[in-house]
Design an enzyme around this catalytic site. Structure first.
Site, mmCIF file in Angstrom:
data_model
loop_
_atom_site.group_PDB
_atom_site.id
_atom_site.type_symbol
_atom_site.label_atom_id
_atom_site.label_comp_id
_atom_site.label_asym_id
_atom_site.label_seq_id
_atom_site.Cartn_x
_atom_site.Cartn_y
_atom_site.Cartn_z
ATOM 1 N N GLU A 157 30.604 43.710 45.493
ATOM 2 C CA GLU A 157 31.904 43.953 44.861
ATOM 3 C C GLU A 157 32.947 44.472 45.836
ATOM 4 O OE1 GLU A 157 32.573 43.613 41.193
ATOM 5 O OE2 GLU A 157 30.875 42.281 41.544
ATOM 6 N N HIS A 166 32.742 50.366 38.946
ATOM 7 C CA HIS A 166 32.776 50.475 40.409
ATOM 8 C C HIS A 166 32.832 51.947 40.793
ATOM 9 C CE1 HIS A 166 34.798 46.275 40.466
ATOM 10 N NE2 HIS A 166 33.509 46.142 40.767
ATOM 11 N N CYS A 197 42.368 50.102 42.776
ATOM 12 C CA CYS A 197 41.912 48.722 42.605
ATOM 13 C C CYS A 197 42.867 47.732 43.257
ATOM 14 C CB CYS A 197 41.786 48.384 41.119
ATOM 15 S SG CYS A 197 40.470 49.249 40.256
#
Length: 443
Positions: free
Chosen positions: A174, A247, A364
């Protein structure tokens, strides 16, 4: 060696919408099928970029991907003209149309994992593209992301961009959302902390999937030419994954010698802290206790999905989403930070509600890249934010983006044409060449 940290932010695309595609991301699922505003999303992102550039930070722009992803639909067996395919998929598989129209590439913390040249065995800056194979709507991003990164970090003398790991659950990766780097000064050799949710042979969380594997993190470290002494691997707490921490950057953020995290972020927090104190001279910990801010409140407010920005003299600004200020308990705790015995001296709040409603906060939206001055000069300069680019991109958004979008609009062939027209112009503005399939056909 002198170096600075740059932020490269993803620009929300013209098909920015709310489809609740990210299982485990509670904000994404909660706002499913709400009406979105792509133009506002882009303007909010640009405003943050411009503010950081005005404050003296190196700030770059990463463009959106081509959406709807017609080549992927054709790969899945849909045939006919673009308009015919959009209509057929809308009627037969509307969820698929939403997935291939996702603007999720805006969250470039998932684009790649970065290793600065001060840390690597060959003295170049390395970037390994993330495969993002834990979710269908993101698993197709890697090839375009690689093209974009190669067009920005284009000098092989200074940069090495690696393709994504194999598209298999064993190596689910990720990107930088599960990675932190500790150092004294940015140009000094640092320690890379990789956070994983599961090992291939060990079950992870139970409610929501654990997206990052240890094996992927280890492979990225090898590709980025990081010596073993400069790496550390730690497991995310499965309980917080099940609480919506999909995350690690939803529960922890680091900068230089500082780790700012929730007390429940890691499976073996005390062991990790001991290793960081051993390996990072001057290591500083700000651990937020559950009694002050619950994991649920952290997920709701995105307290930790913030940016820690170093100022001259070593003090830091914590850049937060508006949601953190709107949460009374979180904001009360945050206001105890400046003036306390830690490097955070200021709080700065940005309105990013269009991104936040889909589960992506300030952290993000950006990929952190430590650059020396020769590396800055070797970048594609057209992607760096300044007054002229800010004005150009705001005008570009005003001409191409809609201010209202629903799932029903995704079948509109005119939206596809608008998106392609916007991206074609953008690649010229940012001098990126032909990145997208519609540009490359017949090339």
């Amino acid at each position: 060696m002198n170096a600075r940290e740059a932020n490269f932010d993803g620009l929300p695309g013209p098909t920015h919408h709310y489809a609740g595609l990210s299982f485990g991301n509670e904000a994404s699922m909660r706002h499913r099928h709400r009406v979105s505003n792509p133009a506002l999303a882009a303007r909010q992102g640009l405003q943050k970029m411009k503010a950081l550039a005005d404050a003296g930070f190196i700030q770059g722009v990463i463009p959106p991907h081509e959406r709807p992803n017609l080549p992927l639909l054709r790969q899945l067996g849909w045939q006919g003209s673009d308009a015919e395919i959009l209509t057929a998929v809308y009627h037969q598989a509307p969820g698929l149309l939403e997935a291939v129209s996702s603007a999720s590439a805006m969250w470039v913390a998932n684009a790649a994992t970065v290793a600065p040249s001060a840390d690597t065995t060959d003295g170049r800056l390395h970037l390994t593209v993330a495969n993002l194979n834990s979710t269908f709507h993101r698993a197709s991003e890697a090839l375009t992301t690689e093209r974009i990164l190669r067009a920005i970090f284009r000098d092989d003398k200074h940069f090495s961009v690696h393709s994504a790991l194999p598209q298999t659950a064993w190596f689910a990766d990720e990107g930088a959302a599960n990675h932190s780097r500790f150092c004294s000064d940015y140009g000094d050799a640092g320690l890379h902390l990789f956070i994983y949710g599961r090992e291939q042979a060990i079950k992870g969380a139970t409610r929501y999937p654990a997206r990052q594997t240890l094996e992927a993190s280890q492979a990225v470290a090898r590709l980025n030419q990081l010596p073993e002494a400069r790496t550390l691997f730690a497991r995310q707490n499965p309980a917080v994954i099940d609480a919506g921490v999909f995350h690690n950057d939803v529960i922890a953020v680091a900068n230089r010698q500082l780790l700012f995290c929730h007390e429940q972020a890691f499976l073996d927090a005390s062991g990790l802290y001991a290793r960081l104190r051993e390996k990072v001279p001057g290591f500083t910990l700000i651990e937020v206790p559950e009694r002050a801010v619950s994991v649920a409140d952290a997920v709701q407010s995105y307290l930790f999905n913030s940016q820690l920005l170093s100022k001259p003299g070593g003090e830091m600004t914590l850049l937060l989403p508006q949601e953190a200020r709107s949460h009374s308990g979180v904001w009360r705790w945050l206001n105890s930070l400046p003036g306390a015995d830690n490097p955070i001296s200021a709080l700065e709040v940005f309105d990013l509600r269009e991104s936040m409603a889909n589960g992506g906060g300030p952290a993000c939206l950006r990929l952190r890249v430590v650059l020396t001055q020769p590396e800055v000069q070797a970048l594609n300069p057209a992607v760096l934010m300044n007054d002229a680019l800010f004005a150009t991109l705001n005008d570009w958004v005003a001409r191409w983006y809609r201010d209202r979008l629903t799932a029903d609009d995704l079948r509109d062939p005119q939206l596809l044409e608008e998106s392609r027209g916007a991206l074609d112009e953008l690649t010229h503005i940012l001098q990126l060449g032909s990145l997208y399939p519609f540009q490359r056909e017949g090339a």
